[in-house]
Design a protein around this motif. Structure first.
Motif, PDB file in Angstrom:
ATOM      1  N   LEU A  58       3.363  11.970  69.895  1.00  0.00           N
ATOM      2  CA  LEU A  58       2.949  12.198  68.508  1.00  0.00           C
ATOM      3  C   LEU A  58       1.874  13.278  68.440  1.00  0.00           C
ATOM      4  CD1 LEU A  58       2.763   8.579  67.031  1.00  0.00           C
ATOM      5  CD2 LEU A  58       4.399  10.369  66.417  1.00  0.00           C
ATOM      6  N   ALA A  59       0.946  13.262  69.395  1.00  0.00           N
ATOM      7  CA  ALA A  59      -0.107  14.268  69.427  1.00  0.00           C
ATOM      8  C   ALA A  59       0.473  15.655  69.683  1.00  0.00           C
ATOM      9  CB  ALA A  59      -1.137  13.916  70.501  1.00  0.00           C
ATOM     10  N   ASP A  60       1.483  15.749  70.535  1.00  0.00           N
ATOM     11  CA  ASP A  60       2.131  17.040  70.806  1.00  0.00           C
ATOM     12  C   ASP A  60       2.772  17.609  69.539  1.00  0.00           C
ATOM     13  OD1 ASP A  60       1.416  17.180  73.442  1.00  0.00           O
ATOM     14  OD2 ASP A  60       3.291  16.333  74.209  1.00  0.00           O
ATOM     15  N   ILE A  61       3.415  16.744  68.757  1.00  0.00           N
ATOM     16  CA  ILE A  61       3.998  17.202  67.490  1.00  0.00           C
ATOM     17  C   ILE A  61       2.887  17.703  66.569  1.00  0.00           C
ATOM     18  CG2 ILE A  61       5.318  16.530  65.451  1.00  0.00           C
ATOM     19  CD1 ILE A  61       6.695  14.410  67.153  1.00  0.00           C
ATOM     20  N   GLY A  62       1.793  16.936  66.506  1.00  0.00           N
ATOM     21  CA  GLY A  62       0.663  17.355  65.695  1.00  0.00           C
ATOM     22  C   GLY A  62       0.071  18.666  66.172  1.00  0.00           C
ATOM     23  N   PHE A  63       0.000  18.853  67.495  1.00  0.00           N
ATOM     24  CA  PHE A  63      -0.516  20.096  68.083  1.00  0.00           C
ATOM     25  C   PHE A  63       0.321  21.291  67.635  1.00  0.00           C
ATOM     26  CE2 PHE A  63      -1.440  22.402  72.337  1.00  0.00           C
ATOM     27  CZ  PHE A  63      -2.443  23.140  71.741  1.00  0.00           C
ATOM     28  N   GLY A  64       1.641  21.135  67.716  1.00  0.00           N
ATOM     29  CA  GLY A  64       2.526  22.218  67.293  1.00  0.00           C
ATOM     30  C   GLY A  64       2.352  22.539  65.817  1.00  0.00           C
ATOM     31  N   LEU A  65       2.226  21.511  64.985  1.00  0.00           N
ATOM     32  CA  LEU A  65       2.054  21.726  63.546  1.00  0.00           C
ATOM     33  C   LEU A  65       0.696  22.348  63.234  1.00  0.00           C
ATOM     34  CD1 LEU A  65       3.665  18.491  62.077  1.00  0.00           C
ATOM     35  CD2 LEU A  65       4.344  20.841  61.561  1.00  0.00           C
ATOM     36  N   VAL A  66      -0.351  21.921  63.932  1.00  0.00           N
ATOM     37  CA  VAL A  66      -1.679  22.498  63.718  1.00  0.00           C
ATOM     38  C   VAL A  66      -1.663  23.996  64.033  1.00  0.00           C
ATOM     39  CG1 VAL A  66      -4.031  22.564  64.660  1.00  0.00           C
ATOM     40  CG2 VAL A  66      -2.999  20.380  64.021  1.00  0.00           C
ATOM     41  N   MET A  67      -1.019  24.367  65.131  1.00  0.00           N
ATOM     42  CA  MET A  67      -0.944  25.781  65.491  1.00  0.00           C
ATOM     43  C   MET A  67      -0.041  26.547  64.531  1.00  0.00           C
ATOM     44  SD  MET A  67      -3.120  25.770  67.810  1.00  0.00           S
ATOM     45  CE  MET A  67      -3.039  27.535  68.067  1.00  0.00           C
ATOM     46  N   PHE A  68       0.984  25.888  64.009  1.00  0.00           N
ATOM     47  CA  PHE A  68       1.850  26.497  62.994  1.00  0.00           C
ATOM     48  C   PHE A  68       1.037  26.839  61.750  1.00  0.00           C
ATOM     49  CE2 PHE A  68       5.414  25.482  59.745  1.00  0.00           C
ATOM     50  CZ  PHE A  68       5.666  26.839  59.561  1.00  0.00           C
ATOM     51  N   VAL A  69       0.262  25.874  61.275  1.00  0.00           N
ATOM     52  CA  VAL A  69      -0.571  26.099  60.098  1.00  0.00           C
ATOM     53  C   VAL A  69      -1.614  27.190  60.376  1.00  0.00           C
ATOM     54  CG1 VAL A  69      -2.270  25.046  58.559  1.00  0.00           C
ATOM     55  CG2 VAL A  69      -0.216  23.776  59.201  1.00  0.00           C
ATOM     56  N   ARG A 260       2.655  23.169  50.557  1.00  0.00           N
ATOM     57  CA  ARG A 260       2.162  21.845  50.164  1.00  0.00           C
ATOM     58  C   ARG A 260       2.748  20.751  51.052  1.00  0.00           C
ATOM     59  NH1 ARG A 260       3.135  23.919  44.867  1.00  0.00           N
ATOM     60  NH2 ARG A 260       5.095  22.746  44.780  1.00  0.00           N
ATOM     61  N   GLN A 261       4.040  20.871  51.363  1.00  0.00           N
ATOM     62  CA  GLN A 261       4.682  19.866  52.193  1.00  0.00           C
ATOM     63  C   GLN A 261       4.086  19.857  53.606  1.00  0.00           C
ATOM     64  OE1 GLN A 261       8.683  21.295  51.741  1.00  0.00           O
ATOM     65  NE2 GLN A 261       9.157  19.889  50.057  1.00  0.00           N
ATOM     66  N   LEU A 262       3.888  21.048  54.173  1.00  0.00           N
ATOM     67  CA  LEU A 262       3.331  21.143  55.515  1.00  0.00           C
ATOM     68  C   LEU A 262       1.884  20.658  55.541  1.00  0.00           C
ATOM     69  CD1 LEU A 262       4.791  24.545  56.744  1.00  0.00           C
ATOM     70  CD2 LEU A 262       5.255  22.286  57.690  1.00  0.00           C
ATOM     71  N   PHE A 263       1.146  20.983  54.475  1.00  0.00           N
ATOM     72  CA  PHE A 263      -0.235  20.526  54.395  1.00  0.00           C
ATOM     73  C   PHE A 263      -0.293  18.994  54.416  1.00  0.00           C
ATOM     74  CE2 PHE A 263      -3.872  18.992  51.973  1.00  0.00           C
ATOM     75  CZ  PHE A 263      -4.922  19.654  52.596  1.00  0.00           C
ATOM     76  N   ALA A 264       0.589  18.365  53.632  1.00  0.00           N
ATOM     77  CA  ALA A 264       0.603  16.903  53.572  1.00  0.00           C
ATOM     78  C   ALA A 264       0.968  16.305  54.929  1.00  0.00           C
ATOM     79  CB  ALA A 264       1.591  16.440  52.499  1.00  0.00           C
ATOM     80  N   LEU A 265       1.998  16.848  55.567  1.00  0.00           N
ATOM     81  CA  LEU A 265       2.467  16.311  56.843  1.00  0.00           C
ATOM     82  C   LEU A 265       1.443  16.521  57.954  1.00  0.00           C
ATOM     83  CD1 LEU A 265       4.805  15.002  58.417  1.00  0.00           C
ATOM     84  CD2 LEU A 265       5.717  17.297  58.799  1.00  0.00           C
ATOM     85  N   THR A 266       0.848  17.720  57.984  1.00  0.00           N
ATOM     86  CA  THR A 266      -0.082  18.055  59.063  1.00  0.00           C
ATOM     87  C   THR A 266      -1.453  17.441  58.839  1.00  0.00           C
ATOM     88  OG1 THR A 266       1.074  20.168  59.385  1.00  0.00           O
ATOM     89  CG2 THR A 266      -1.108  19.955  60.372  1.00  0.00           C
ATOM     90  N   GLU A 267      -2.072  17.745  57.696  1.00  0.00           N
ATOM     91  CA  GLU A 267      -3.438  17.291  57.456  1.00  0.00           C
ATOM     92  C   GLU A 267      -3.511  15.794  57.151  1.00  0.00           C
ATOM     93  OE1 GLU A 267      -5.851  19.239  58.077  1.00  0.00           O
ATOM     94  OE2 GLU A 267      -4.590  21.000  58.365  1.00  0.00           O
TER      95      GLU A 267
END
Length: 383
Positions: A58-69, A260-267
């Motif tokens: 789960l953290a790896d997915i979050g890591f990828g999304l954080v770097m995406f943002v 907005r969707q990415l912000f909600a999912l990531t943050e």
């Protein structure tokens, strides 16, 4: 990892917004999330086990999304910034040269063998950190316009260089993997640009909005996970996959609905999971057994500030040079990747985070100084 533990992870992640609530402090939300992980992880009560496979995934997915943002925050489409690329590039290069010299000095003192890693860390900037500070304080004028491409170039270059620097014995393999991810990212940009110009993206957006299909979010996640899979297969960190995709989306223009969707999912979920996991994986008690690493962290932070002060050679205001040194993404990525690859000494990941905190503290003070020096956007005169 259980649903109960996941609920606790998300709950303690709220410490981040609470600490960041006072606007005048300019504290990044992630600091509270890291602190929560430290208290309940390896350093503190041991409730969170960072080595848990489900938690790590789960953290790896979050890591990828954080770097995406973070990649989408790079202002690649801003016309005014393109005109300021030359001075920004020059300052980024000079900063890198000074950082390399300081990295050799630090390695001579601490003898860790991580010259390249320290050079990348001290040369880096964080667009996702500096840009919100600039916006919130209303900083403006030509020096600020020249600062933004400097930060963006340093951020992008150091994220690409980090996989090569953190594990020099396998730098050749990492270079090939990074090249593969960059080429794939360029292909994604071509496809996204075609979809935008042909109107296919707008048509899909209309259908998605009318029927609530979330097509853009689904496609973005598919591409992100595909690039992450390529990065993993070629022995490159998924941070590069996320950042490259973010750059591609920023270059084409990120749709507001997708943002907005990415912000909600990531943050709202996966980002806090990642930062709590990272805090849980750090063992700050190791700094007590190796006090010299406290000195290393402080030296990395101060070294980053000194490296960015080289901008004064090209008449950059001192306050903006210090602000450019503020960083978080690259040190966090270095601590994460270094922990995963087991290439850092015990306590060294914590030292990298400590160095980042030094740059953030000094950068926030410098931003306030820039306001007092009048480096703000002039207010329109009302008639």
């Amino acid at each position: 990892m259980s649903f109960t533990m996941l609920a606790v992870v998300v709950a303690v992640g709220l410490i981040g917004p609470l600490l960041a609530l006072p606007r005048g402090w300019h504290i990044p939300v992630v600091l509270g999330e890291l602190l929560a992980g430290v208290v309940l992880g390896k350093t503190g009560f041991g409730y969170f086990v960072a080595s848990d496979d489900k938690f790590t995934f789960l953290a790896d997915i979050g890591f990828g999304l954080v770097m995406f943002v973070a990649g989408t925050h790079v202002p690649v489409r801003d016309e005014s910034l393109r005109k300021a690329i030359r001075p920004g590039l020059l300052r980024a290069v000079v900063t890198g040269i000074v950082a390399t010299g300081l990295a050799y000095a630090l390695n001579a003192v601490f003898d860790t063998g991580h010259v390249a890693l320290y050079a990348v860390l001290m040369a880096s900037s964080s667009a996702a950190l500096v840009l919100p500070i600039v916006d919130s304080l209303g900083l403006g004028g030509r020096p600020v316009v020249e600062l933004l491409p400097q930060v963006a170039i340093a951020d992008a270059a150091c994220i690409v260089a980090l996989p090569l620097a953190i594990d020099p014995p396998h730098a050749g393999r990492a270079a090939l993997g990074a090249l593969a991810v960059l080429v794939a990212g360029a292909g994604v940009y071509v496809l996204l640009n075609w979809a935008e110009r042909s109107g296919a993206r707008r048509r899909a957006h209309k259908v998605s909005e009318d029927r609530q299909f979330a097509i853009e979010l689904r496609v973005s996640l598919i591409v992100l996970f595909a690039l992450a899979g390529l990065a993993t297969a070629t022995h490159v960190s998924i941070m590069l996959a996320g950042f490259v995709l973010g750059l591609a989306v920023a270059a084409v223009g990120e749709p507001r609905r997708l943002a907005r969707q990415l912000f909600a999912l990531t943050e709202g979920f996966l980002g806090p999971v990642f930062f709590v996991w990272l805090g849980a994986s750090l063992d700050l008690r190791e700094l007590g057994t190796k006090p010299e690493f406290i000195g290393l962290g402080a030296a990395l932070g101060l070294g980053a500030v000194i490296s960015h002060l080289s901008g004064m050679l090209t008449r950059q205001p001192l306050s903006l040079g210090v602000l450019a040194s503020a960083q978080l993404g690259v040190p966090v990525a270095a601590a994460t990747v270094g922990t995963t690859l087991h290439v850092l000494q015990p306590g060294e990941p914590s030292a990298l985070i400590l160095g980042a905190l030094v740059t953030i503290a000094v950068g926030v003070v410098a931003a306030g100084l820039a306001v007092r020096r009048g480096l703000v956007t002039p207010k329109p005169v009302s008639g």
